[in-house]
Design a protein around this motif. Sequence first.
Motif, PDB file in Angstrom:
ATOM      1  N   GLU A 102      35.991  17.764-189.244  1.00 24.89           N
ATOM      2  CA  GLU A 102      35.002  18.195-188.240  1.00 24.89           C
ATOM      3  C   GLU A 102      34.253  17.023-187.622  1.00 24.89           C
ATOM      4  O   GLU A 102      33.500  17.195-186.651  1.00 24.89           O
ATOM      5  CB  GLU A 102      34.006  19.172-188.871  1.00 24.89           C
ATOM      6  CG  GLU A 102      32.981  18.544-189.796  1.00 24.89           C
ATOM      7  CD  GLU A 102      33.532  18.165-191.167  1.00 24.89           C
ATOM      8  OE1 GLU A 102      32.795  17.544-191.958  1.00 24.89           O
ATOM      9  OE2 GLU A 102      34.712  18.495-191.454  1.00 24.89           O
ATOM     10  N   ILE A 103      34.450  15.815-188.153  1.00 24.75           N
ATOM     11  CA  ILE A 103      33.764  14.633-187.618  1.00 24.75           C
ATOM     12  C   ILE A 103      34.209  14.389-186.179  1.00 24.75           C
ATOM     13  O   ILE A 103      35.390  14.517-185.838  1.00 24.75           O
ATOM     14  CB  ILE A 103      34.081  13.390-188.482  1.00 24.75           C
ATOM     15  CG1 ILE A 103      33.543  13.571-189.907  1.00 24.75           C
ATOM     16  CG2 ILE A 103      33.501  12.130-187.861  1.00 24.75           C
ATOM     17  CD1 ILE A 103      32.049  13.712-189.989  1.00 24.75           C
ATOM     18  N   GLU A 104      33.251  14.038-185.319  1.00 24.27           N
ATOM     19  CA  GLU A 104      33.556  13.792-183.906  1.00 24.27           C
ATOM     20  C   GLU A 104      33.595  12.303-183.599  1.00 24.27           C
ATOM     21  O   GLU A 104      32.846  11.513-184.175  1.00 24.27           O
ATOM     22  CB  GLU A 104      32.514  14.477-183.017  1.00 24.27           C
ATOM     23  CG  GLU A 104      32.564  15.998-183.081  1.00 24.27           C
ATOM     24  CD  GLU A 104      31.591  16.643-182.117  1.00 24.27           C
ATOM     25  OE1 GLU A 104      31.961  17.653-181.497  1.00 24.27           O
ATOM     26  OE2 GLU A 104      30.470  16.134-181.982  1.00 24.27           O
ATOM     27  N   ILE A 105      34.484  11.940-182.671  1.00 23.59           N
ATOM     28  CA  ILE A 105      34.651  10.535-182.295  1.00 23.59           C
ATOM     29  C   ILE A 105      35.103  10.477-180.843  1.00 23.59           C
ATOM     30  O   ILE A 105      35.692  11.436-180.323  1.00 23.59           O
ATOM     31  CB  ILE A 105      35.683   9.847-183.227  1.00 23.59           C
ATOM     32  CG1 ILE A 105      35.661   8.319-183.059  1.00 23.59           C
ATOM     33  CG2 ILE A 105      37.078  10.400-183.005  1.00 23.59           C
ATOM     34  CD1 ILE A 105      36.469   7.581-184.114  1.00 23.59           C
ATOM     35  N   ASP A 106      34.829   9.370-180.194  1.00 26.23           N
ATOM     36  CA  ASP A 106      35.226   9.178-178.798  1.00 26.23           C
ATOM     37  C   ASP A 106      36.755   9.275-178.675  1.00 26.23           C
ATOM     38  O   ASP A 106      37.496   8.679-179.446  1.00 26.23           O
ATOM     39  CB  ASP A 106      34.753   7.791-178.324  1.00 26.23           C
ATOM     40  CG  ASP A 106      34.916   7.608-176.826  1.00 26.23           C
ATOM     41  OD1 ASP A 106      36.070   7.632-176.351  1.00 26.23           O
ATOM     42  OD2 ASP A 106      33.908   7.414-176.126  1.00 26.23           O
ATOM     43  N   ARG A 107      37.197  10.040-177.696  1.00 25.38           N
ATOM     44  CA  ARG A 107      38.640  10.267-177.523  1.00 25.38           C
ATOM     45  C   ARG A 107      39.399   8.964-177.310  1.00 25.38           C
ATOM     46  O   ARG A 107      40.517   8.792-177.800  1.00 25.38           O
ATOM     47  CB  ARG A 107      38.878  11.200-176.339  1.00 25.38           C
ATOM     48  CG  ARG A 107      40.340  11.573-176.137  1.00 25.38           C
ATOM     49  CD  ARG A 107      40.533  12.390-174.872  1.00 25.38           C
ATOM     50  NE  ARG A 107      41.923  12.764-174.699  1.00 25.38           N
ATOM     51  CZ  ARG A 107      42.853  11.962-174.193  1.00 25.38           C
ATOM     52  NH1 ARG A 107      42.526  10.740-173.820  1.00 25.38           N
ATOM     53  NH2 ARG A 107      44.105  12.378-174.056  1.00 25.38           N
ATOM     54  N   ASN A 108      38.823   8.029-176.564  1.00 27.92           N
ATOM     55  CA  ASN A 108      39.511   6.762-176.300  1.00 27.92           C
ATOM     56  C   ASN A 108      39.675   5.941-177.572  1.00 27.92           C
ATOM     57  O   ASN A 108      40.666   5.232-177.746  1.00 27.92           O
ATOM     58  CB  ASN A 108      38.739   5.949-175.248  1.00 27.92           C
ATOM     59  CG  ASN A 108      38.971   6.473-173.844  1.00 27.92           C
ATOM     60  OD1 ASN A 108      39.669   7.468-173.658  1.00 27.92           O
ATOM     61  ND2 ASN A 108      38.399   5.819-172.860  1.00 27.92           N
ATOM     62  N   ILE A 109      38.682   6.009-178.466  1.00 33.59           N
ATOM     63  CA  ILE A 109      38.788   5.304-179.740  1.00 33.59           C
ATOM     64  C   ILE A 109      39.901   5.923-180.573  1.00 33.59           C
ATOM     65  O   ILE A 109      40.725   5.218-181.167  1.00 33.59           O
ATOM     66  CB  ILE A 109      37.450   5.354-180.504  1.00 33.59           C
ATOM     67  CG1 ILE A 109      36.397   4.521-179.776  1.00 33.59           C
ATOM     68  CG2 ILE A 109      37.618   4.864-181.939  1.00 33.59           C
ATOM     69  CD1 ILE A 109      35.025   4.541-180.408  1.00 33.59           C
ATOM     70  N   LEU A 110      39.945   7.252-180.589  1.00 34.25           N
ATOM     71  CA  LEU A 110      40.980   7.952-181.346  1.00 34.25           C
ATOM     72  C   LEU A 110      42.368   7.565-180.835  1.00 34.25           C
ATOM     73  O   LEU A 110      43.297   7.344-181.622  1.00 34.25           O
ATOM     74  CB  LEU A 110      40.769   9.463-181.213  1.00 34.25           C
ATOM     75  CG  LEU A 110      41.291  10.335-182.356  1.00 34.25           C
ATOM     76  CD1 LEU A 110      40.586   9.982-183.654  1.00 34.25           C
ATOM     77  CD2 LEU A 110      41.095  11.802-182.038  1.00 34.25           C
ATOM     78  N   LYS A 111      42.482   7.478-179.527  1.00 33.34           N
ATOM     79  CA  LYS A 111      43.765   7.122-178.925  1.00 33.34           C
ATOM     80  C   LYS A 111      44.159   5.688-179.284  1.00 33.34           C
ATOM     81  O   LYS A 111      45.326   5.400-179.574  1.00 33.34           O
ATOM     82  CB  LYS A 111      43.673   7.279-177.398  1.00 33.34           C
ATOM     83  CG  LYS A 111      44.985   7.069-176.667  1.00 33.34           C
ATOM     84  CD  LYS A 111      44.810   7.320-175.179  1.00 33.34           C
ATOM     85  CE  LYS A 111      46.120   7.095-174.423  1.00 33.34           C
ATOM     86  NZ  LYS A 111      45.952   7.308-172.965  1.00 33.34           N
ATOM     87  N   THR A 112      43.167   4.785-179.297  1.00 33.79           N
ATOM     88  CA  THR A 112      43.441   3.379-179.573  1.00 33.79           C
ATOM     89  C   THR A 112      43.914   3.147-181.003  1.00 33.79           C
ATOM     90  O   THR A 112      44.801   2.331-181.250  1.00 33.79           O
ATOM     91  CB  THR A 112      42.181   2.519-179.311  1.00 33.79           C
ATOM     92  OG1 THR A 112      41.772   2.692-177.947  1.00 33.79           O
ATOM     93  CG2 THR A 112      42.460   1.047-179.555  1.00 33.79           C
ATOM     94  N   ILE A 113      43.325   3.881-181.956  1.00 32.28           N
ATOM     95  CA  ILE A 113      43.646   3.616-183.362  1.00 32.28           C
ATOM     96  C   ILE A 113      44.724   4.557-183.910  1.00 32.28           C
ATOM     97  O   ILE A 113      45.056   4.481-185.098  1.00 32.28           O
ATOM     98  CB  ILE A 113      42.380   3.674-184.249  1.00 32.28           C
ATOM     99  CG1 ILE A 113      41.665   5.031-184.134  1.00 32.28           C
ATOM    100  CG2 ILE A 113      41.451   2.542-183.935  1.00 32.28           C
ATOM    101  CD1 ILE A 113      41.960   5.985-185.230  1.00 32.28           C
ATOM    102  N   SER A 114      45.272   5.435-183.074  1.00 34.57           N
ATOM    103  CA  SER A 114      46.261   6.402-183.565  1.00 34.57           C
ATOM    104  C   SER A 114      47.492   5.710-184.148  1.00 34.57           C
ATOM    105  O   SER A 114      47.968   6.076-185.226  1.00 34.57           O
ATOM    106  CB  SER A 114      46.663   7.376-182.453  1.00 34.57           C
ATOM    107  OG  SER A 114      47.217   6.683-181.346  1.00 34.57           O
ATOM    108  N   ASP A 115      48.030   4.701-183.432  1.00 35.99           N
ATOM    109  CA  ASP A 115      49.203   3.982-183.945  1.00 35.99           C
ATOM    110  C   ASP A 115      48.885   3.240-185.234  1.00 35.99           C
ATOM    111  O   ASP A 115      49.733   3.126-186.121  1.00 35.99           O
ATOM    112  CB  ASP A 115      49.729   3.001-182.898  1.00 35.99           C
ATOM    113  CG  ASP A 115      50.427   3.705-181.740  1.00 35.99           C
ATOM    114  OD1 ASP A 115      50.777   4.898-181.901  1.00 35.99           O
ATOM    115  OD2 ASP A 115      50.615   3.087-180.685  1.00 35.99           O
ATOM    116  N   SER A 116      47.648   2.726-185.338  1.00 41.07           N
ATOM    117  CA  SER A 116      47.239   2.028-186.556  1.00 41.07           C
ATOM    118  C   SER A 116      47.230   2.970-187.746  1.00 41.07           C
ATOM    119  O   SER A 116      47.666   2.614-188.845  1.00 41.07           O
ATOM    120  CB  SER A 116      45.841   1.414-186.374  1.00 41.07           C
ATOM    121  OG  SER A 116      45.856   0.426-185.370  1.00 41.07           O
TER     122      SER A 116
END
Length: 580
Positions: A262-276
């Motif tokens: 349920e934790i919220e985070i900026d979508r762009n940050i999520l996109k950036t670290i997805s591959d990591s």
Amino acid sequence: MKSKEKQYQEMFSAEAFEAQEELNKLFTELEKNADDRETIESIFRITHTLKGNAMALGYEGIGELSHTLEDIFSVVKDKPVNLEKGLFKLLFSANDRLGEMIESLESKKEVNYKGLIAKLELYAEKHFDHSVDASSDNPAEHEEQLPVQVEEELNEDSDQETKVANLHFSDQVQIPIKKLDSLLNLVGELIIEKDTIIARNQTRSNSNEFKRLHRITSDMQYSIMDIRLVHIDLLFNKFHRIARDAAEIEQKEVSLVLEGTEIEIDRNILKTISDSLVHLVRNAIGHGIEHPEERQQAGKSTTGTLTLRARNEKDNVLIEVQDDGHGINPEAIKSKAVEQGIITREYAATLSETEIIYLIFEAGFSNTKEVTEISGRGVGMDVVKRATESIGGQIFIDSKIGEGTTFTLKLPSSMAVKGALLFSQDNQEFAAPLSFTEAVVSLEASEIHKVGKGVMAHYLGRTIPLVFLSDLFQLTSLKNVYTKGSLHSTFDSIEDKTKSVKVIIASYNNRYLGIVVDKLLQQKEIVEKPLSKPLDKMELFSGATILGNGNVCLVLNIALILEHMYNEQRSMKMNYAEAI
């Protein structure tokens, strides 16, 4: 804050209304051209998706009616059938009922649908020579369960099929991320202009007008930031398949556990670290979790546990990738690092276990004995580290042999604004990101000591390197940071050793550095913009912001400064160790 269930309902309703409107369009096109295979395939896909989403969220009625439509078009797309006008009356009626049911998720109004399902099934049996399997094995069951309802809905005098369809509008609007980015950029500009106006009117800065201006711009900023936030389960839920595939390749048994979804985070940050995160999960399965027989011999369950966990910490979001495997063996890392020429054997002997473990982030390091589908392909942990740093984050490791390893990504919750510590150097204002700032201290010059080519001081029981920012400004490149005398210049010019100096204690990847500046000013939230060419080549700075006084304020690239300081320091130690 809305409940998770409420947010899911709103998201489903928005998508379901779109699907329902698309079905109206497709049914109309198919009625004009019953041989259009592309339209038939589209209808089947939409009803299949709508059924799956509804069933997953427990919206039974929508799921059952969508399932019936899906089954009908499963027959239509596979067999030549005659699509009569009577079928289209039923299809449009069913789609209208779907709209009412989607709308009822909010209004809580009861909508009858069982009889309509029975009518669709009866039509299919009569005209398709094929029984459609939906919520029951035969339509007569509906009549037994709901005789009054079915009779009413089977009465081909009902207004349901001939009435004009109502228009439905979702309460949600889908907005391209680029538009949100543009809007947030404009708000950033507005905040800068607000600060400028207030700075120029210091005598009225506490007036009600300026207080309202500050509140409105602040509310606007955080409202737009909130729009960009998404639940982290948007990414976490994708890892069920990723973990399953990696475990199958490695022939291991792995159970995936998700926490803090349920934790919220900026979508762009999520996109950036997805591959990591994908790399860390595969790494945990490939290198961390043991094979079943090995786990059994160690007294563990044959099934390894991989946990993806998210939690808030102040203005940051922490994402942990934790496995209960055999842990990281520092001796094995040391041997590999020496073997691959990353460090010398002599220098390796001077490192602590923690420093050795962090060598896995060095470019070119690999602990893989053989190339597989998920490891040993030249994409190492250094890529994970760079991606994390690119958004102002940090990565940490906690590992115990025999118990497992936890990788922790410390990320900003938003990329829009960042906390910064303002300071001045040579009468010019600069900013240091708070995410890398451990503390600010005052030291007497007598507490600072020259050691080799650098200067050192004590902080909380440990000896850390110090650097005078004025000395860094004199360098043509950070690669020259340990050129003889380059870090001694300002310290040597201090005649009164009782004089106090202001030090920003910066921390990064369990490493500390003291940065000596002229004057500490204040903490402030800033909107950082990247440097344009040719200023983007300046290693010392990651970006810039505009302060309320209209001045451009450069933002220190603390991560890169620390990286260069420790790399050069390590190089010196390696050369020294070889020399003796």
